[in-house]
Design an enzyme around this catalytic site. Structure first.
Site, short mmCIF file in Angstrom:
data_model
loop_
_atom_site.label_atom_id
_atom_site.label_comp_id
_atom_site.label_asym_id
_atom_site.label_seq_id
_atom_site.Cartn_x
_atom_site.Cartn_y
_atom_site.Cartn_z
CD GLU A 287 -1.74 2.34 1.52
OE1 GLU A 287 -1.53 3.19 0.61
OE2 GLU A 287 -1.64 2.59 2.72
CB CYS A 321 -2.07 6.39 2.57
SG CYS A 321 -2.91 5.15 3.55
#
Length: 516
Positions: A287, A321
Site C-alpha cells: 500500500e 494515505c
C-alpha cells in the site's frame, strides 16, 4: 463457536468518566512506560545492541518515548533463519489454535486500551480521538482476521464426481517480512503482523524507525498470548541495511509493506529478482499512498461538504494515505464551500495532544516538517494561500492546517503526496470535469463525492477510479470488515486490508483429489 464480528466502539471523550480514564492512562504512560529500553527479539531471545533507535515525542522533542536496539544484517539473518525454522511447526498448528492466540492478544490490549492509545499520543503526536481509533483498529484487525481464518480453514467447495473426492484448501506460504508505517503505528503494524501469523506463516517485523516502541510493546503482547518463539521476530533497523537484506533474502516468501510510492516500487522491483537458492516467487502486498480527492457537486449540502473536506484533510495532520488533500469543487458552490472550510479550520485548536480539546497535533519529525513547509512555499507560487501556512519547530513539529485556493489541476500541490496538513482547492464547471480532475493523478486510493444527484452517484461508482469510494462523507476512516482498504494504480496492489480476500494473499491454494 465464536461470536459474530463487530468493530470496536470508539471512546466518547465527551463523557467525563472517559476523559478521566484517559487522563489516568496518560499519567501511567508518563510515569511507567516512557524512557524504557527495548531489545531485539529473535527466536524468543533478547538482543541488546550498542546502536539504538531513539523514539521521541514529536510534540516535545526533549521527551524520549523509548530507545530500541538497532539490528544489523547479522541480526536480520538470524531472524530469517529463526522464522524459517519456526515455520516448519507453526504451519501445521491447528488454525483455531492460531486464532486463539489473536483472541488472547485482543483481550490483553482491551484491558489496557487507554494506555496503548496514550502511548500513541506520545509516540506519534496523535490527538485523543485519533489515538483511540488507531487502537480500536488494531483490535479490529485481530478480531476480524482470527474469525476469517477459522472460516478459511474449511477451504472452498469444488465439484466432485462419482468415486472421486475433491478438496480446495489453503496452506501457509512461508517467512513474511513485515514493514509497517509510522502513521497508523499500532493498527497497520498489528494488522500486517497478525495476518501472516494466523494464516500459519512466520514473521520478521521491521517497524518504522519513527515509531518502534508500540511495535515492541505489541510483540510483548503476542508472546504473553502464547505465540511460540520464532513465529514473530522483532528487528528494528535502517531500510538500507536491514530492510533491503530482508527483502532480498532467498528464504523470504512474502513482503508486506505500507509506505511511500518510492520505497514500495523499489521493494516490488527487488522482490521480483530471483536470488541464488530461492525456490519460489515472492509475493508483495503493498500500500503506497495516495493523492485523494473530495469532489463537491453543485447540488450538495454545503455544511456536509465543508465538514467532509476539513475532516479528510486535517485528521492526524493530514498524515494519512487516505487524506483528502484535494478539494475539487463546482464553481456554483466553490466560494461558499471554501469560506466554510476556512471557518471550521480556524476554529480548531492545534497543539500538544495531551489535552482533550486539541484537534490537531504535530507532524512526525523534522524531515516531514521541512518537506511540508517546502510544499507550502510551492503552494504560495501555484495558488492562493487563504488559511494557515506557518510552522513552528522550536519545541515540536507543528504546522498550521493550511488551505490553498484556485489551484490548476496539474499543479504540484494537486499531484504530489504531501503527507501533511495541506489541502488544495480546484474549481470545476461541471461534474464531467470534476471526475476528470479526480482521476488525473497516478494514485487511486480513496475518494469522496458530496452530492444529492443520484445520477452523478451512479456515474462516480463507475468512473471514479479509486479503491475506496465514499459518498456524502469524508474519504478517511475505513473500518475493518466494513470498508476493506486498498487502492488502484500506483497506490499499491489493491490488497484489501480488513477484507474477506486479505488472508488468502498470505496462503497458497491447494487442490486435493482422492479416488475411492
Amino acid at each position: 463457536m465464536t461470536t459474530p464480528y463487530k468493530h470496536e466502539p470508539f471512546t466518547n471523550f465527551g463523557i467525563e468518566e472517559n476523559r478521566k480514564a484517559f487522563e489516568k492512562a496518560l499519567e501511567t504512560v508518563n510515569n511507567e512506560w516512557l524512557g524504557q529500553s527495548y531489545p531485539l527479539v529473535i527466536d524468543g531471545e533478547r538482543y541488546e545492541t550498542e546502536n539504538k533507535i531513539v523514539s521521541i515525542n514529536p510534540a516535545n522533542k526533549e521527551e524520549v518515548v523509548g530507545t530500541v536496539s538497532k539490528a544489523t544484517q547479522d541480526h536480520a539473518e538470524k531472524a530469517i533463519q529463526a522464522a524459517a525454522k519456526a515455520f516448519e511447526t507453526w504451519r501445521y498448528t491447528d488454525p483455531e489454535e492460531r486464532a486463539a492466540v489473536l483472541f488472547r492478544a485482543v483481550a490483553k490490549v482491551r484491558r489496557k486500551k487507554h494506555e496503548f492509545s496514550a502511548l500513541l499520543v506520545k509516540e506519534a503526536g496523535k490527538p485523543w480521538n485519533e489515538a483511540d481509533a488507531d487502537t480500536a483498529e488494531a483490535i479490529d484487525f485481530m478480531e476480524y482476521y482470527a474469525r476469517q481464518m477459522i472460516e478459511l480453514a474449511k477451504g472452498k467447495p469444488v465439484n466432485s464426481r462419482e468415486g472421486e473426492r475433491n478438496q480446495y484448501v489453503y496452506t501457509p506460504t512461508g517467512v513474511t517480512v513485515v514493514i509497517p508505517p509510522w502513521n497508523f503505528l499500532f493498527a497497520i503494524m498489528a494488522g500486517t503482523t497478525v495476518a501472516p501469523i494466523v494464516t500459519g506463516n512466520t514473521v520478521v517485523l521491521k517497524p518504522a524507525s519513527a515509531a518502534p516502541v508500540i511495535a515492541a510493546k505489541f510483540v510483548e503482547v503476542l508472546e504473553e498470548s502464547g505465540l511460540p518463539k520464532g513465529v514473530v521476530n522483532f528487528v528494528p533497523g535502517s531500510g538500507a541495511e536491514v530492510g533491503d537484506y530482508l527483502v532480498d533474502h532467498p528464504k523470504t516468501s512474502i513482503i508486506t509493506f505500507t509506505g511511500s510510492r518510492e520505497v514500495g516500487t523499489r521493494i516490488f522491483e527487488r522482490a521480483a529478482k530471483v536470488q541464488p537458492g530461492q525456490t519460489h516467487l515472492k509475493q508483495v502486498i503493498a500500500e503506497m499512498g495516495g493523492k485523494d480527492t473530495v469532489v463537491v457537486d453543485e447540488d450538495c449540502d454545503i455544511e456536509l461538504a465543508a465538514q467532509s473536506i476539513f475532516t479528510s484533510a486535517f485528521g492526524f495532520a493530514g498524515q494519512k494515505c487516505s487524506a483528502g488533500s484535494r478539494a475539487v469543487v463546482h464553481e456554483k458552490v466553490y466560494d461558499e464551500v471554501l469560506k466554510r472550510v476556512i471557518e471550521i479550520t480556524e476554529s480548531k485548536k492545534v497543539g500538544e495532544p495531551d489535552s482533550a480539546d486539541v484537534y490537531m497535533g504535530p507532524v512526525i519529525d523534522q524531515a516531514s516538517f521541512n518537506k511540508i513547509m517546502d510544499y507550502i512555499e510551492i503552494g504560495k507560487e501555484e495558488g492562493r494561500l487563504v488559511s494557515g501556512g506557518k510552522g513552528d519547530d522550536s519545541k515540536g513539529y507543528f504546522i498550521e492546517p493550511t488551505i490553498f485556493a484556485d489551484l490548476d489541476p496539474k499543479a504540484r500541490l494537486m499531484q504530489e503526496e504531501i503527507f501533511g496538513p495541506v489541502v488544495a482547492f480546484s474549481k470545476v464547471s461541471s461534474f464531467d470535469e470534476a471526475l476528470e480532475v479526480a482521476n488525473n493523478t497516478e494514485y487511486g486510493l480513496t475518494g469522496a463525492v458530496i452530492t444529492k444527484n443520484r445520477d452523478h452517484i451512479n456515474r462516480a461508482k463507475q468512473e471514479f477510479h479509486v479503491g475506496n469510494l465514499y459518498f456524502n462523507r469524508n474519504c478517511t476512516g475505513a473500518i475493518v470488515g466494513y470498508h476493506p482498504f486498498g487502492g488502484f494504480k500506483m497506490s499499491g496492489t489493491d490488497s484489501k486490508a480488513g477484507g474477506p480476500d486479505y488472508l488468502a494473499l498470505h496462503m497458497q491454494a491447494k487442490t486435493i483429489s482422492e479416488m475411492f
